[in-house]
Design a protein around this motif. Sequence first.
Motif, mmCIF file in Angstrom:
data_model
loop_
_atom_site.group_PDB
_atom_site.id
_atom_site.type_symbol
_atom_site.label_atom_id
_atom_site.label_comp_id
_atom_site.label_asym_id
_atom_site.label_seq_id
_atom_site.Cartn_x
_atom_site.Cartn_y
_atom_site.Cartn_z
ATOM 1 N N VAL A 1 0.878 -1.100 -0.056
ATOM 2 C CA VAL A 1 0.095 0.108 -0.060
ATOM 3 C C VAL A 1 1.016 1.142 -0.194
ATOM 4 O O VAL A 1 1.004 2.162 0.936
ATOM 5 N N VAL B 1 6.743 -3.836 5.013
ATOM 6 C CA VAL B 1 5.602 -3.185 5.000
ATOM 7 C C VAL B 1 4.639 -3.790 4.259
ATOM 8 O O VAL B 1 3.365 -3.956 4.673
ATOM 9 N N LEU C 1 3.251 -7.034 5.874
ATOM 10 C CA LEU C 1 2.472 -6.665 6.906
ATOM 11 C C LEU C 1 1.068 -6.127 6.703
ATOM 12 O O LEU C 1 0.147 -6.547 7.462
ATOM 13 N N THR C 2 0.927 -5.482 5.743
ATOM 14 C CA THR C 2 -0.368 -4.558 5.546
ATOM 15 C C THR C 2 -1.061 -5.308 4.590
ATOM 16 O O THR C 2 -2.438 -5.477 4.457
ATOM 17 N N GLY D 1 -2.043 -8.466 4.251
ATOM 18 C CA GLY D 1 -2.954 -9.138 4.676
ATOM 19 C C GLY D 1 -4.085 -8.702 5.441
ATOM 20 O O GLY D 1 -5.152 -9.254 5.290
ATOM 21 N N ALA D 2 -3.774 -7.677 6.137
ATOM 22 C CA ALA D 2 -4.814 -6.946 7.027
ATOM 23 C C ALA D 2 -5.616 -6.220 6.175
ATOM 24 O O ALA D 2 -6.838 -6.291 6.383
ATOM 25 N N VAL D 3 -5.264 -5.488 4.915
ATOM 26 C CA VAL D 3 -6.321 -4.616 4.369
ATOM 27 C C VAL D 3 -7.017 -5.453 3.398
ATOM 28 O O VAL D 3 -8.084 -5.340 3.193
ATOM 29 N N LEU E 1 1.477 0.580 11.005
ATOM 30 C CA LEU E 1 1.570 0.199 9.928
ATOM 31 C C LEU E 1 0.288 -0.394 9.201
ATOM 32 O O LEU E 1 -0.147 -0.134 7.975
ATOM 33 N N LEU E 2 -0.731 -0.964 10.049
ATOM 34 C CA LEU E 2 -2.088 -1.470 9.641
ATOM 35 C C LEU E 2 -2.795 -0.204 9.389
ATOM 36 O O LEU E 2 -3.603 -0.136 8.422
ATOM 37 N N ALA F 1 -2.096 1.391 6.191
ATOM 38 C CA ALA F 1 -2.613 0.695 5.071
ATOM 39 C C ALA F 1 -4.127 1.081 4.856
ATOM 40 O O ALA F 1 -4.355 1.475 3.719
ATOM 41 N N ALA G 1 -4.251 4.668 3.178
ATOM 42 C CA ALA G 1 -4.007 4.672 1.832
ATOM 43 C C ALA G 1 -5.065 4.271 0.841
ATOM 44 O O ALA G 1 -5.293 4.491 -0.103
ATOM 45 N N VAL H 1 -9.662 -4.149 12.535
ATOM 46 C CA VAL H 1 -8.830 -5.277 12.440
ATOM 47 C C VAL H 1 -7.546 -5.130 13.189
ATOM 48 O O VAL H 1 -7.249 -5.955 14.032
ATOM 49 N N PRO I 1 -10.257 -10.456 8.682
ATOM 50 C CA PRO I 1 -9.526 -10.227 7.358
ATOM 51 C C PRO I 1 -9.437 -11.774 6.767
ATOM 52 O O PRO I 1 -9.427 -12.910 7.426
#
Lengths: 399, 300, 322
Positions: free
Chosen positions: B9, B290, B293-294, B296-298, C200-201, C204, C207, C242, C315
């Motif tokens: 992202v 980065v 890590l991101t 999977g979550a988003v 970081l989550l 994301a 963004a 999440v 997720p």
Amino acid sequence: MADIVLDHVYKRYPDGTLGADDVNIEIADGEFIILVGPSGCGKSTTLNMIAGLEDISDGELRIGGQRMNERAPKDRDIAMVFQSYALYPHMTVRENMAFPLKLAKVDKAEIDRKVTDAAKILDLTQHLDRKPANMSGGQRQRVAMGRAIVRSPKAFLMDEPLSNLDAKLRVQMRTMVSKLQQRLETTTVYVTHDQTEAMTLGDRIVVMRSGVVQQIGSPQHLYDNPANLFVAGFIGSPAMNFLPARLEDDSLRTALGDLALSDQLRQTLSASGAERDVIVGIRPEHFEDSALIDEGIRHQGSTFTAQVDVLESMGSDKFAYFSVEEQATSDELAELAADAGTADVPGGDAGQLVTRLSATSSAREGQSVDVWVDTSKLQVFDPKTGKNLTTSEAAPATV
Amino acid sequence: MASTISPAVESRPAAPAKGSSKGAGMSEGQKKTWWAVADLVVLLYALVPVLWILSLSFKTTDTITDGNFFPRSWTLDNYAQIFQIGLFTAALRNSIGIALISTVLAVVIGTMAAYAIARLDFPGKKVLVGVSLLIAMFPQISLVSPLFDIFRGIGIFDTWIGLILPYITFALPLAIYTLSAFFREIPWELEKAAKMDGATPLQAFRSVIVPLAAPGVFTTAILVFIFCWNDFLFAISLTSTSRSQTATVAIANFTGASQFAEPTGSIAAAAVLLTIPIIVFVLFFQRRIVAGLTSGAVKG
Amino acid sequence: MSIDSGALAASTTQQTEQQGGAHRKGKPALSEGKKAERRLGLLLCAPAAIIMVAVTAYPIVYAIWLSFQRYDLRFPADRAFAGFANYAAVLTSEYWWRAFLVTMIITIVSVAIEFVLGLALALVMHRTIVGRGLTRTVVLIPYGIVTVVAAFSWQFAWTPDKGYLAAMLPEGAAPLTGQVSAILLIILAEVWKTTPFMALLLMAGLALVPDDLLKAAQVDGAGPWQRLTRIILPMMKPAILVALLFRTLDAFRVFDNIYILTQGSNGTGSVSMLGYDNLFKAFNLGIGSAISVLIFIAVALIAFLFIKIFGAAAPGSDEGKR
């Protein structure tokens, strides 16, 4: 190089739907043929079956006289260009183009020569060592073409290769594709949903709808003699106008007034046992500002007076839009409207008449104008079956 | 057209307009200064505890209790010492071996599962996704008592395999999520294109899919390695001797070279050694980490 | 080849609008192919599924069984069925409730701080016009560093006569030995280590907020604060939930930091510490298992509440996306 024959080809999905329903196409060696139709009409399915990317449920596919049904794509000796170009992002342009040759175990010098030649033809020589990610859409498209032509395959299959390009580039690439095909004389099957591409590129066009071939013929033939409402509505831009009409002894009663039938038309119509209610189709260019019509041919048509809704002056000619109260309805027309996306535009094309007048016409927005319509060019359709009653041609699937 | 794979992202460079959230009336230079200050705060936040342990590791025995942030006199004795006692060397070897084996296995198994989840349609797919989600939330301490008993019973208590098993298990959800997010980004039409170009399915896989999937697999491997490297609870519960004790446990158990020696310096030196591989990964693969890590979550 | 047509629809969604037969192509091609696809899918997933179930499901069932036993490792001969005696012992023990309370406090406070700090950090990383790459790199250090190492750093820093932080405190202060101050330091260590992950989550999520939307809001007269609360946060909601869910469950398991900082002394032990101590200091497998099961239930409850109350989408589930 080879001819391609689809012989009673069917594609059945597990849920029972037919992706291709008794498709019969004979493509001559060196011919450029276009499969065209709206989304989901089965044109891509048909192409994928020729490629070997989808199985054929029934019927036979022959390339160069040999049955191909059971052969893997790589054993069919055909090249394909994809809509997304499908360039390998981790390879340079040179590597992309060399890839099929490398797989075919062609020796290095030969690969080099062929790639260089293809790059020259496609004007890619200075880009050979770049990666696709750094290239423009048009350049990527040419690389995809290059990857197809280096192999000199028996046939090219192209799946909407230009639809990701912007309008201007698309026109340029269209001519390039056309020239390339003429030069290589390789049998080409080209899928598109864009009727303009279909008209300009192909030797012949195959119009498909719901897996069924509607009509096959040269662009001009399809334009002049559409087999049914669907083909008539699909081919031509702006599209043909459709008006509900009532067929009386020697005239058609429409919202535009009574249109006199030409002798020839009257004969055909009575011969085909026309019903009383019909749909009449008139192409925009068969209208003209009445003031500009030669007296000599005025008798060939009828004249009506109406108020211009919108006038678009294109320079070379003028498009005048009129409202009509009634509009023709049929399944085929509804499908075409849905495909074009006009079904949910408020007002849409519904009840609108598009006419193409000479640039010298004095028609103005909001003012009335006398419009002449060439009744010898009328197309009359059966509203139930959609069949064209004006052509003697038996629909569908004739060559 | 997705011709490069970037589940990252990665946001575009900030448009000038966006900076105005810090205040509309500021000049470009002032804005830059403010952002620089903000960056500096972030920098200090992240680095101070690390620098502190680094500093401790270089302090001499006399000065280690002086409370100064920076050493007044420097020495490498602490490092020399931890390698003199065989305990730490063995623990480091265990850590590296166990983490590497776990990473390889978890990534291989995870790649298979993630490929199936991203590309294939099969019954039980949702169940698998659900199960791995549950495991990601699972309280590891709940497994310690039963695993302790089971592993003693089947004789893998205090062995490498006894740690590798739980590591793989808890790394798998991470691996599956990250990889399936990466796999979804691969333009699979390329596989078709390769077939049309004359490739056999195996050739298509090897020359087209593998190079495209490699970055995702590599990223996942880093994340899984970090996870295994970091574990303390399983390591301290399921091992008892230097046969399989990992470095984290060894540090926690440090009592110094001799009974009376102050262990701080040794601990600090060991801690620094344990941190170096992570710092190297982070510096070299920042973008990928980065992204991994991101993703999977988003994107799920 | 039927295999690749199955997933094609997903990978080329951006083209389906213009692409002719895309909807049809997306459908499975052949029933035999379909079967083969299912077989391959199951085969590829089998190792992952087997190992995950074997190492978690079986032990947790075994733990439930153990928790109904009297099972002290010092007196293995005394092993016998004990009914709910272990649970009664745990639930009536003040140690359990104190540990539970400490765990809840650490969880709630640290996640709350992490969220605020993480959001700020995310905004800095997302927006900064200088040193973008640098900030993004350094925040990964706390994430990547071994928890035990970080915990030692904090422990030394707060130890009187040794640490630079303790040196700033008044003479004689020993923050790691007081209950409240020690819990605060544990929270600090947790927050330091995990805020970057949270950030970081959240970044994301940031963004995913289109720039045009923020510009539109600005034109509509929204100030920076309003843009944050009315546009950015609501749009980030899925990412936030999440992040919070994962961090809450993670914080509830807190162990490493406490083990190094205080060994759970002075009433600073979490439930994980308690479970560990019962096993390795009291050698009571029955009680230890009862604690394991209780923690498992607590975590399941938290996850359930999160998903029920906030509608946090898991997720990976298709419903939560877009």
